[in-house]
Design a protein around this motif. Structure first.
Motif, PDB file in Angstrom:
ATOM      1  N   LYS A 108     -19.203 -21.656 -72.477  1.00  0.00           N
ATOM      2  CA  LYS A 108     -20.323 -20.712 -72.366  1.00  0.00           C
ATOM      3  C   LYS A 108     -21.654 -21.382 -72.708  1.00  0.00           C
ATOM      4  CE  LYS A 108     -17.235 -17.452 -71.760  1.00  0.00           C
ATOM      5  NZ  LYS A 108     -16.952 -16.944 -70.397  1.00  0.00           N
ATOM      6  N   ASN A 109     -21.769 -22.641 -72.355  1.00  0.00           N
ATOM      7  CA  ASN A 109     -22.976 -23.416 -72.671  1.00  0.00           C
ATOM      8  C   ASN A 109     -23.899 -23.377 -71.451  1.00  0.00           C
ATOM      9  OD1 ASN A 109     -24.927 -25.353 -73.276  1.00  0.00           O
ATOM     10  ND2 ASN A 109     -23.455 -26.669 -74.363  1.00  0.00           N
ATOM     11  N   LYS A 110     -24.954 -22.602 -71.569  1.00  0.00           N
ATOM     12  CA  LYS A 110     -25.896 -22.454 -70.467  1.00  0.00           C
ATOM     13  C   LYS A 110     -27.098 -23.390 -70.582  1.00  0.00           C
ATOM     14  CE  LYS A 110     -23.487 -19.048 -68.753  1.00  0.00           C
ATOM     15  NZ  LYS A 110     -22.725 -19.248 -67.499  1.00  0.00           N
ATOM     16  N   LYS A 111     -27.269 -23.997 -71.776  1.00  0.00           N
ATOM     17  CA  LYS A 111     -28.441 -24.858 -71.974  1.00  0.00           C
ATOM     18  C   LYS A 111     -28.238 -26.273 -71.439  1.00  0.00           C
ATOM     19  CE  LYS A 111     -28.896 -24.434 -76.403  1.00  0.00           C
ATOM     20  NZ  LYS A 111     -29.479 -24.703 -77.730  1.00  0.00           N
ATOM     21  N   LEU A 112     -27.066 -26.802 -71.632  1.00  0.00           N
ATOM     22  CA  LEU A 112     -26.808 -28.196 -71.256  1.00  0.00           C
ATOM     23  C   LEU A 112     -27.141 -28.399 -69.778  1.00  0.00           C
ATOM     24  CD1 LEU A 112     -23.659 -30.181 -72.357  1.00  0.00           C
ATOM     25  CD2 LEU A 112     -24.734 -30.557 -70.150  1.00  0.00           C
ATOM     26  N   ARG A 113     -28.002 -29.392 -69.514  1.00  0.00           N
ATOM     27  CA  ARG A 113     -28.416 -29.675 -68.140  1.00  0.00           C
ATOM     28  C   ARG A 113     -27.398 -30.626 -67.491  1.00  0.00           C
ATOM     29  NH1 ARG A 113     -31.041 -25.803 -66.655  1.00  0.00           N
ATOM     30  NH2 ARG A 113     -29.521 -25.020 -68.163  1.00  0.00           N
ATOM     31  N   ILE A 114     -26.823 -30.188 -66.400  1.00  0.00           N
ATOM     32  CA  ILE A 114     -25.780 -30.967 -65.703  1.00  0.00           C
ATOM     33  C   ILE A 114     -26.388 -31.612 -64.454  1.00  0.00           C
ATOM     34  CG2 ILE A 114     -23.541 -30.869 -64.562  1.00  0.00           C
ATOM     35  CD1 ILE A 114     -22.941 -28.370 -66.242  1.00  0.00           C
ATOM     36  N   ILE A 115     -26.327 -32.934 -64.444  1.00  0.00           N
ATOM     37  CA  ILE A 115     -26.795 -33.690 -63.280  1.00  0.00           C
ATOM     38  C   ILE A 115     -25.580 -34.406 -62.682  1.00  0.00           C
ATOM     39  CG2 ILE A 115     -28.326 -35.506 -62.428  1.00  0.00           C
ATOM     40  CD1 ILE A 115     -30.076 -34.955 -64.904  1.00  0.00           C
ATOM     41  N   LEU A 116     -25.135 -33.946 -61.529  1.00  0.00           N
ATOM     42  CA  LEU A 116     -23.982 -34.571 -60.880  1.00  0.00           C
ATOM     43  C   LEU A 116     -24.422 -35.870 -60.207  1.00  0.00           C
ATOM     44  CD1 LEU A 116     -21.983 -31.640 -59.224  1.00  0.00           C
ATOM     45  CD2 LEU A 116     -21.452 -32.897 -61.308  1.00  0.00           C
ATOM     46  N   ARG A 117     -23.601 -36.914 -60.427  1.00  0.00           N
ATOM     47  CA  ARG A 117     -23.827 -38.200 -59.748  1.00  0.00           C
ATOM     48  C   ARG A 117     -22.533 -38.563 -59.000  1.00  0.00           C
ATOM     49  NH1 ARG A 117     -26.426 -42.654 -63.713  1.00  0.00           N
ATOM     50  NH2 ARG A 117     -24.424 -42.407 -64.781  1.00  0.00           N
ATOM     51  N   THR A 118     -22.691 -38.925 -57.800  1.00  0.00           N
ATOM     52  CA  THR A 118     -21.492 -39.293 -57.035  1.00  0.00           C
ATOM     53  C   THR A 118     -21.775 -40.522 -56.172  1.00  0.00           C
ATOM     54  OG1 THR A 118     -19.856 -38.548 -55.416  1.00  0.00           O
ATOM     55  CG2 THR A 118     -22.096 -37.711 -55.155  1.00  0.00           C
ATOM     56  N   GLY A 119     -20.748 -41.346 -56.064  1.00  0.00           N
ATOM     57  CA  GLY A 119     -20.832 -42.522 -55.164  1.00  0.00           C
ATOM     58  C   GLY A 119     -20.145 -42.250 -53.853  1.00  0.00           C
ATOM     59  N   GLN A 120     -19.505 -41.053 -53.754  1.00  0.00           N
ATOM     60  CA  GLN A 120     -18.773 -40.714 -52.542  1.00  0.00           C
ATOM     61  C   GLN A 120     -19.204 -39.318 -52.103  1.00  0.00           C
ATOM     62  OE1 GLN A 120     -14.462 -41.585 -52.962  1.00  0.00           O
ATOM     63  NE2 GLN A 120     -15.002 -42.618 -54.915  1.00  0.00           N
ATOM     64  N   PRO A 121     -20.394 -39.153 -51.574  1.00  0.00           N
ATOM     65  CA  PRO A 121     -20.932 -37.846 -51.231  1.00  0.00           C
ATOM     66  C   PRO A 121     -20.111 -37.089 -50.211  1.00  0.00           C
ATOM     67  CG  PRO A 121     -22.286 -39.587 -50.296  1.00  0.00           C
ATOM     68  CD  PRO A 121     -21.325 -40.267 -51.231  1.00  0.00           C
ATOM     69  N   GLY A 122     -19.334 -37.803 -49.448  1.00  0.00           N
ATOM     70  CA  GLY A 122     -18.536 -37.100 -48.448  1.00  0.00           C
ATOM     71  C   GLY A 122     -17.441 -36.275 -49.068  1.00  0.00           C
ATOM     72  N   LYS A 123     -16.918 -36.725 -50.239  1.00  0.00           N
ATOM     73  CA  LYS A 123     -15.855 -35.981 -50.902  1.00  0.00           C
ATOM     74  C   LYS A 123     -16.391 -34.778 -51.685  1.00  0.00           C
ATOM     75  CE  LYS A 123     -12.681 -39.855 -51.293  1.00  0.00           C
ATOM     76  NZ  LYS A 123     -11.840 -40.688 -52.191  1.00  0.00           N
ATOM     77  N   ALA A 124     -17.687 -34.784 -51.976  1.00  0.00           N
ATOM     78  CA  ALA A 124     -18.293 -33.662 -52.725  1.00  0.00           C
ATOM     79  C   ALA A 124     -19.622 -33.323 -52.090  1.00  0.00           C
ATOM     80  CB  ALA A 124     -18.481 -34.046 -54.187  1.00  0.00           C
ATOM     81  N   PRO A 125     -19.589 -32.565 -50.967  1.00  0.00           N
ATOM     82  CA  PRO A 125     -20.837 -32.226 -50.270  1.00  0.00           C
ATOM     83  C   PRO A 125     -21.821 -31.484 -51.172  1.00  0.00           C
ATOM     84  CG  PRO A 125     -18.894 -31.619 -48.976  1.00  0.00           C
ATOM     85  CD  PRO A 125     -18.397 -31.980 -50.336  1.00  0.00           C
ATOM     86  N   GLU A 126     -23.059 -31.862 -51.131  1.00  0.00           N
ATOM     87  CA  GLU A 126     -24.097 -31.284 -52.012  1.00  0.00           C
ATOM     88  C   GLU A 126     -24.245 -29.784 -51.821  1.00  0.00           C
ATOM     89  OE1 GLU A 126     -28.870 -31.770 -52.971  1.00  0.00           O
ATOM     90  OE2 GLU A 126     -27.874 -33.149 -51.578  1.00  0.00           O
ATOM     91  N   LYS A 127     -24.214 -29.324 -50.569  1.00  0.00           N
ATOM     92  CA  LYS A 127     -24.424 -27.904 -50.274  1.00  0.00           C
ATOM     93  C   LYS A 127     -23.349 -27.046 -50.919  1.00  0.00           C
ATOM     94  CE  LYS A 127     -25.030 -24.697 -46.424  1.00  0.00           C
ATOM     95  NZ  LYS A 127     -25.066 -24.572 -44.939  1.00  0.00           N
ATOM     96  N   ASP A 128     -22.099 -27.464 -50.782  1.00  0.00           N
ATOM     97  CA  ASP A 128     -20.999 -26.670 -51.368  1.00  0.00           C
ATOM     98  C   ASP A 128     -21.070 -26.654 -52.882  1.00  0.00           C
ATOM     99  OD1 ASP A 128     -20.098 -26.206 -48.829  1.00  0.00           O
ATOM    100  OD2 ASP A 128     -18.613 -27.848 -48.871  1.00  0.00           O
ATOM    101  N   ILE A 129     -21.393 -27.798 -53.456  1.00  0.00           N
ATOM    102  CA  ILE A 129     -21.437 -27.902 -54.929  1.00  0.00           C
ATOM    103  C   ILE A 129     -22.570 -27.045 -55.489  1.00  0.00           C
ATOM    104  CG2 ILE A 129     -21.898 -29.473 -56.835  1.00  0.00           C
ATOM    105  CD1 ILE A 129     -20.412 -31.621 -55.198  1.00  0.00           C
ATOM    106  N   ILE A 130     -23.726 -27.119 -54.882  1.00  0.00           N
ATOM    107  CA  ILE A 130     -24.874 -26.347 -55.363  1.00  0.00           C
ATOM    108  C   ILE A 130     -24.584 -24.861 -55.302  1.00  0.00           C
ATOM    109  CG2 ILE A 130     -27.280 -25.716 -54.849  1.00  0.00           C
ATOM    110  CD1 ILE A 130     -27.019 -28.384 -56.235  1.00  0.00           C
ATOM    111  N   LEU A 131     -23.880 -24.445 -54.243  1.00  0.00           N
ATOM    112  CA  LEU A 131     -23.585 -23.019 -54.070  1.00  0.00           C
ATOM    113  C   LEU A 131     -22.499 -22.545 -55.024  1.00  0.00           C
ATOM    114  CD1 LEU A 131     -23.678 -22.665 -50.155  1.00  0.00           C
ATOM    115  CD2 LEU A 131     -25.319 -21.749 -51.803  1.00  0.00           C
ATOM    116  N   ASN A 132     -21.511 -23.398 -55.316  1.00  0.00           N
ATOM    117  CA  ASN A 132     -20.327 -22.938 -56.040  1.00  0.00           C
ATOM    118  C   ASN A 132     -20.322 -23.297 -57.524  1.00  0.00           C
ATOM    119  OD1 ASN A 132     -19.146 -21.831 -53.654  1.00  0.00           O
ATOM    120  ND2 ASN A 132     -18.510 -23.889 -53.029  1.00  0.00           N
ATOM    121  N   TYR A 133     -21.182 -24.171 -57.962  1.00  0.00           N
ATOM    122  CA  TYR A 133     -21.153 -24.596 -59.370  1.00  0.00           C
ATOM    123  C   TYR A 133     -22.558 -24.466 -59.978  1.00  0.00           C
ATOM    124  CZ  TYR A 133     -16.520 -26.466 -58.399  1.00  0.00           C
ATOM    125  OH  TYR A 133     -15.203 -26.600 -58.040  1.00  0.00           O
TER     126      TYR A 133
END
Length: 498
Positions: A108-133
């Motif tokens: 339940k931590n809403k303050k912690l700023r999460i910055i996702l970094r990926t070297g394989q963008p195809g496995k984690a599309p930005e649009k889906d991640i932004i919408l779902n997480y």
């Protein structure tokens, strides 16, 4: 991902040894940055790039995790992490996304700023991640240059500090709301108690007000009775003194009348004997005339001795005089009583008190043996309702005392002023004054002190008239320095100044 976890730990151990060179020893003002990545080089490069980074006076404290499970443990132990650089693909293709979910949902931590970094963008599309997480930024490792990393971290930390401030404000507001609610609850209770108290106070005030009204009414009635008592006190004193004098005079007259009656009877008997002697001489008849004459004359002489005829002739005029004086004294006392009783018989009418003063001063007969300077200071005052004839006589009595107090020359001051609700009259003289022994008795009937002449009723009469007008009189005096008489006359209703 090909290196084992053991190798990661070994290399990390070496890296931490080197990292101590770029930390600020003893610095407690820092912000925690969690690096979650299974590539050790990412940890090393990130720490090197941000080694000298400072945000609003706070340096970074680096925390490292090489897989999702390590990250969860660190996050659980450090709820105050400000920012997390989170790799998406680690031990599994969505290990990073699981950590993001864990942060938001499990912790339940809403303050912690999460910055996702990926070297394989195809496995984690930005649009889906932004919408779902619930993440704050999404970056590819290849695009994170030194400058962009600096910008990304600054943006994240700024957002974190804003959230911290917001949380602090919310906590402060919550605390204030609790206090406010407590205060409202206390005020509700206080108002309830105050309402009860007010009702009780109203009843008490109503009760006290009723009692106060009764007390005021009683006080007014007492004041009226006191005024009546004061009005009748002096006539009562006059009557008391007069009755004593009347009793004495009456007893003396009775005694004198008895003596006169006795003397009258004695003289009547003596006259009868002289008449008998005259008859004997006139008739000049019968035998033994000389013997009868001698016997009658001897009887007359014996009776004269018996009644002490010489003393009778001597005392008889004196007794008659004393009886007449007693009758005159009784007549005078009766007149005095009638005078004081008649004070309240004269009707009151609006009167200019200054005019009475002027009349009293004008009526003064100048004494050729005294040089007295009269100083008048008569201000404009309202008309006052009073028995003018008796008041003028009272003022004359006060002036008479002031003039008599001056032996040869001096000053008599007379003033009149209005101080609402009273008219104040002041008569002062620079005369002989009154001793402390005599001062308490000056208003007593027939008290003359050391003054020669007069009956001692002037001040008594003046006080009686003033009291009858619901006024008051005070006298202050010092022996051989003078006397001041102060008279207060109430003005019942405001009338135009004269």
């Amino acid at each position: 991902m090909e290196k084992s976890h053991e190798n990661h730990l070994n290399e990390d151990t070496l890296l931490f040894a080197k990292e101590s060179e770029i930390r600020v020893p003893g610095n407690q003002n820092y912000l925690k940055l969690l690096i979650v990545d299974d590539e050790n080089e990412i940890h090393v490069m990130t720490k090197l790039v941000l080694a000298d980074y400072m945000y609003k006076g706070a340096r970074l404290k680096f925390l490292s995790a090489f897989n999702g499970e390590e990250a969860k443990i660190i996050i659980k132990e450090n709820p105050d992490i400000a920012c997390c650089l989170l790799d998406v693909v680690m031990e599994t293709k969505d290990a990073g996304l699981e950590v993001a979910r864990f942060i938001r949902e499990d912790e339940k931590n809403k303050k912690l700023r999460i910055i996702l970094r990926t070297g394989q963008p195809g496995k984690a599309p930005e649009k889906d991640i932004i919408l779902n997480y619930d993440i704050n930024d999404y970056k590819e490792k290849t695009e994170l240059t030194d400058q962009k990393l600096f910008t990304t971290i600054t943006t994240a930390l700024r957002s974190y500090k804003h959230l911290e401030e917001l949380e602090a404000k919310q906590a402060e507001i919550k605390t204030k709301n609790i206090r406010l609610n407590d205060e409202i609850a206390r005020r509700i209770v206080a108002e309830s108690n105050l309402t009860k108290y007010n009702r009780s106070l109203e009843k008490m005030i109503e009760n006290k007000s009723s009692r106060l009204k009764e007390a005021i009414l009683t006080l007014k009635m007492t004041k009226v009775e006191l005024q009546k008592t004061r009005k009748t006190a002096i006539p009562s004193e006059i009557s008391t003194v007069s009755i004593d004098t009347l009793d004495t005079s009456n007893a003396k007259i009775k005694s004198d009348l008895k003596k006169i009656d006795h003397y009258s009877q004695s003289m009547a008997l003596l006259l009868e004997r002289y008449n008998l002697l005259e008859d004997i001489i006139t008739s000049n008849k019968g035998e033994n005339l000389e013997e009868k004459l001698t016997k009658t004359i001897q009887g007359i002489e014996d009776y004269k001795i018996q009644i002490d005829f010489d003393t009778l002739l001597k005392n008889y005029p004196k007794i008659i005089t004393e009886a007449v004086m007693g009758i005159e004294q009784i007549s005078t006392i009766v007149s005095d009583i009638k005078l004081f009783v008649s004070i309240d018989k004269e009707p009151c009418k609006p009167t200019d008190i200054r005019l009475l003063f002027e009349n009293a001063v004008a009526a003064r007969v100048k004494d050729p043996h005294k040089k007295i300077d009269i100083q008048l200071d008569l201000e404009k005052v309202p008309m006052v309702s009073l028995p003018s004839r008796h008041m003028e006589r009272a003022l004359n009595a006060l002036l008479e005392n002031a003039f008599q107090a001056i032996k040869s020359h001096g000053i008599v001051s007379i003033s009149c002023q209005y101080l609402n609700p009273d008219i104040i009259l002041i008569i002062s003289d620079l005369g002989c004054g009154i001793s402390n022994d005599n001062l308490p008795h000056i208003f007593k009937p027939y008290f003359t002190g050391t003054k020669k002449g007069g009956k001692g009723l002037g001040l008594t009469f003046a006080k009686s008239v003033i009291l009858n007008c619901n006024g008051d009189i005070k006298v202050t005096s010092s022996l051989n320095q003078g006397t001041t008489v102060r008279v207060l006359l109430p003005v019942e209703e405001t009338t135009p100044l004269q």
